[in-house]
Design a protein around this motif. Structure first.
Motif, short mmCIF file in Angstrom:
data_model
loop_
_atom_site.label_atom_id
_atom_site.label_comp_id
_atom_site.label_asym_id
_atom_site.label_seq_id
_atom_site.Cartn_x
_atom_site.Cartn_y
_atom_site.Cartn_z
N ALA A 27 -26.10 14.41 -6.38
CA ALA A 27 -27.22 13.81 -5.94
C ALA A 27 -28.52 14.30 -6.34
CB ALA A 27 -26.96 13.73 -4.33
N ALA A 63 -25.24 10.87 -8.72
CA ALA A 63 -24.70 9.74 -7.56
C ALA A 63 -26.12 8.99 -6.97
CB ALA A 63 -24.10 10.26 -6.61
N ASP A 66 -30.83 11.93 -3.11
CA ASP A 66 -30.46 12.66 -2.02
C ASP A 66 -30.64 11.83 -0.51
OD1 ASP A 66 -29.31 14.24 0.03
OD2 ASP A 66 -30.44 16.17 -0.76
N TYR A 101 -19.70 8.65 -11.41
CA TYR A 101 -20.62 7.83 -10.90
C TYR A 101 -22.03 8.09 -11.44
CZ TYR A 101 -16.97 6.39 -7.53
OH TYR A 101 -16.06 5.91 -6.82
N LEU A 103 -25.18 6.36 -10.11
CA LEU A 103 -25.68 5.37 -9.08
C LEU A 103 -27.08 5.46 -8.74
CD1 LEU A 103 -22.62 5.68 -6.62
CD2 LEU A 103 -22.96 3.76 -8.37
N ILE A 131 -28.02 0.65 1.50
CA ILE A 131 -28.43 1.62 2.54
C ILE A 131 -29.95 1.06 2.92
CG2 ILE A 131 -27.17 3.65 2.12
CD1 ILE A 131 -29.34 4.62 0.42
N ILE A 133 -32.35 -0.09 1.25
CA ILE A 133 -33.64 0.03 0.58
C ILE A 133 -33.60 -0.74 -0.76
CG2 ILE A 133 -34.51 2.04 1.39
CD1 ILE A 133 -32.95 3.69 -0.88
#
Ligand code: 3H9
Length: 704
Positions: A27, A63, A66, A101, A103, A131, A133
């Protein structure tokens, strides 16, 4: 590389390799974006480097941002002069080499690179909407330029992960490698091929391909039902719309404005919470993660009814061979036919390929008797929900199953210890309570008997995850945790009818709140005979059990719901649409008059709170008795067992939004008004007195 930096640059010949190493999933945590920027700058100034590769160490490319940084004071993505701009400005070409991933912000970085290559097992996507957003690193502006508006809108509004082969077809990936290729070496070879190309191709310089100007309104219309009460999906559409209406940099500013509106919205907070509690639920505070699990490869299901069939499908769907048996060959054939029909419906709807259906069906083997399942690693009993029917099954399993096999019961309420006592191996017995339809619903409640061994429980939890479920641990209490916490809601919804509500009114309130269906319509789907049978059992066991005269009357009239064409609603032949039924209204009136209950009008909020507060109170009792580990596990159960709207976080998360004191005060008032069934739990009172939120509530030590 400076010692602590999660990003490093090394040179191999003409190629600079930038490696992101921020476990577990790379992340964009503190220092990652800055590290990438710094390495890009160094690569650009090093004359020996002609092109660069950006690659992730470990199991993933990147990914995304964070998520733990959102909603805190920590700078969100400390991109400053952002990493995307640095890539755009990079003189030398950069290749994103993707595995695992890519993402969110990670995929946005890949799109800002000049070339993208991937292993076939890789997945890319912009899951920000999940999530609450939207992609805030230029994703809503670059993706439509890369693959056209239609495909970009689909990816951004659903948030789905796109497998690399599909990403190649869409035009996201320039080069798709064979699965066994070495990504690192292949990326260097690719970089050597293109290192002389100038200028480096930039996605931002492309024209947006808008296939149909009506697509935005059509998309808004198509999501209206599932995205009700939510803002993020609509902001995603607006941001993509901006990519067609304005130049790239203006579009990015519009995206940033919309992002800021969402970042700390109630919806985003709830969805972030849901993301983390779904991972937390796997951690068992009193069973170490290192507990050895049984490596199972074969499963058996006893009982081929709706639940047994659905459970067998869950195994088959995830690649496990599964045997299924029933009391008679006829029952087994009926069960197999139901399974075949269910799969055929998915094929007809286009959600399952014909050959995949054949593969799944081939994994389900109907067998004649117990001897045929004796060598299976796990067996799940899913016979009729009666102790006297289940007990002999466990005695027989004890007799035939190989040593070490795990014996699970799909009971939804019965005492697991009594079943374990039928065997000489109670340590190998636990409950695995699936939710209906078992092949669709994600919750698996793992019920811990007093003798269940840590290995049995850890295996049951892992088994759930391996067949696509979210496993949550529950104590052995009547109804376990999910159904027990839901039971007062079920009682309250019929008491509301006695006081003057109609089923359609209650259902509308709950659908408006965000449930996919109202509770009465769900009752008709599940079958009203089931609740009737369980009420009779409970009434026989407990003289204080409150009967439900209206529900009982409907069941006694044979109104079992959809399957009989009438229940809380009436149904036209061959159609599942519920129609309010004047006959039901008349029964409600008549029964209520007989009970002498005064009728009145209800505001929507009162209906909502009557149902959900009753469950909040019961859920507190469950925690105070140590039947669940933590409040968030109960929230997971509500999200995945009962269709509670995810953007409201879960039962406790929602109640925290109202405030523990207000919830307590209301429950205390209803206690005065309605009596014992509303008596506030001790934990609720303590929380209200100390001003502690539900989410922070501490459960008592777990009691199996
Ligand atoms: C974004 O990028 C915004 C941008 O547009 C830019 C804005 C300016 N952050 O799921 P797992 C943790 S928004 C923090 O069990 P898997 C996770 O909590 C972001 N932590 O593994 C867990 O921790 P723990 C867009 C994260 O293999 C551990 O990693 N990206 C993050 O089943 C392992 O995770 C997303 O929404 C994160 N981004 O699945 C992707 N991701 O072990 C969210 C994971 O302590 N992530 N963790 O419980 C996922 O969907 C899955 O984690 C993934 C791996 C598919 C990557």
């Amino acid at each position: 590389m400076s010692g602590a930096s999660p990003v490093s640059l090394e040179r191999q010949g003409d190629i600079g390799i930038i490696t992101v190493n921020y476990p577990p999933v790379n992340a964009l945590g503190p220092g990652v974006a800055e590290g990438i920027k710094d390495c890009l700058a160094r690569g650009n100034t090093d004359p020996a480097i002609k092109a660069m590769v950006l690659i992730g160490a470990g199991r993933s490319f990147i990914a995304g941002a964070d998520i733990r940084g959102f909603g805190t004071n920590r700078p969100r993505l400390p991109l400053g002069q952002r990493v995307y701009d640095t890539l755009d400005a990079s003189e030398k070409p950069v290749i994103a080499a993707i595995h695992g991933y890519a993402l969110g912000g990670g995929f946005e970085i890949a799109m800002a690179c000049h070339y993208r290559m991937a292993l076939p097992s890789a997945k890319v996507g912009l899951p920000e909407v999940l999530i609450g957003i939207l992609p805030g690193g230029g994703g809503t502006q670059r993706l439509p330029r890369l693959i056209g508006v239609k495909a970009a809108l689909d990816m951004i509004v659903t948030g789905r992960h796109v497998p690399a082969p599909e990403a190649k077809r869409l035009g996201i990936i320039d080069e798709l490698l064979p699965e066994n290729a070495d990504l690192h070496d292949s990326a260097i070879a690719y970089a050597m091929r293109i290192m002389g190309t100038r200028p480096s191709p930039r996605v931002r310089d492309r024209m947006v391909r808008l296939e149909d100007p009506g697509i935005f309104d059509a998309m808004r219309k198509s999501i209206a039902r599932r995205a009700r009460n939510q803002t993020a999906p609509y902001h995603c559409i607006a941001a993509v719309e901006a990519s067609c209406a304005m130049p790239f940099d203006d579009g990015c500013r519009r995206e940033a404005d919309l992002f800021r509106e969402l970042e700390d919205s109630a919806e985003a907070r709830a969805l972030r919470y849901a993301f983390f509690i779904e991972r937390e639920v796997a951690r068992l505070p009193d069973i170490p993660a290192s507990t050895p699990v049984r490596d199972f490869t074969t499963a058996a299901v006893i009982g081929s009814g709706t639940m047994g069939g659905g459970i067998a499908m869950s195994f088959a769907d995830f690649g496990f061979p599964v045997k299924i048996m029933d009391a008679t060959p006829e029952a087994l054939e009926r069960g197999m036919q139901r399974i075949r029909d269910n799969y055929a419906t998915s094929v007809r709807r286009g959600s399952l390929a014909e050959n995949e259906m054949q593969r799944r069906l081939a994994r389900i083997e109907p067998v004649a008797g117990y001897e045929d399942i004796a060598d299976c690693d796990v067996v799940i009993e899913a016979v009729f929900e009666e102790m006297d029917v289940k007990k002999p099954v466990f005695a027989k399993l004890d007799e035939v199953m190989k040593p070490g096999a795990l014996l699970f019961s799909n009971t939804s309420a019965l005492d697991i210890d009594q079943l374990a006592d039928m065997t000489k191996r109670p340590q190998d017995v636990a409950g695995t309570h699936f939710f209906s339809p078992a092949n669709v619903m994600k919750l698996l409640e793992v019920v811990r008997g007093k003798a269940s061994s840590p290995r049995t429980l850890a295996t049951a939890m892992q088994m759930g995850r391996r067949i696509g479920k979210l496993s949550a641990m529950a104590g052995n209490t009547d109804g376990f945790v999910a159904n027990r916490s839901r039971a007062p809601f079920n009682t309250e919804m019929v008491i509301l009818l006695e006081e003057g509500c109609l089923p359609e009114q209650v259902d509308k309130v709950m659908v408006d709140f965000g449930y996919p269906m109202g509770p009465f319509a769900v009752g008709d789907l599940a079958g009203l005979d089931i609740g009737y049978a369980s009420r009779k059992r409970r009434a026989a066991e407990n003289p204080n059990f409150r009967m439900q005269p209206i529900s009982d009357r409907l069941a006694e009239m044979g109104r079992y719901g959809q399957k009989t064409g009438a229940g809380w609603y009436r149904y036209e032949k061959g159609d599942r649409t519920p129609h309010p039924d004047p006959e039901v209204a008349a029964i409600i009136k008549e029964v209520s008059a007989g009970l002498g209950i005064p009728q009145r009008e209800f505001a929507d909020q009162e209906i909502l709170r009557r149902l959900l507060f009753s469950s909040v109170n019961e859920a507190c009792k469950i925690l105070e008795e140590g039947k669940a580990y933590r409040p968030s596990d109960i929230d997971v159960m509500w999200l995945h067992g009962f269709g509670f709207p995810r953007y409201r976080g879960g039962l406790f998360f929602w109640a925290d939004g109202i405030g523990v004191r207000e919830v307590y005060n209301q429950i205390a008032a209803w206690h005065q008004q309605y009596g014992e069934r509303w008596a506030p739990s001790r934990l609720l009172r303590d929380l209200a007195e100390s001003g502690t939120s539900f989410r922070e509530a501490k459960a008592a030590a777990f009691v199996p």
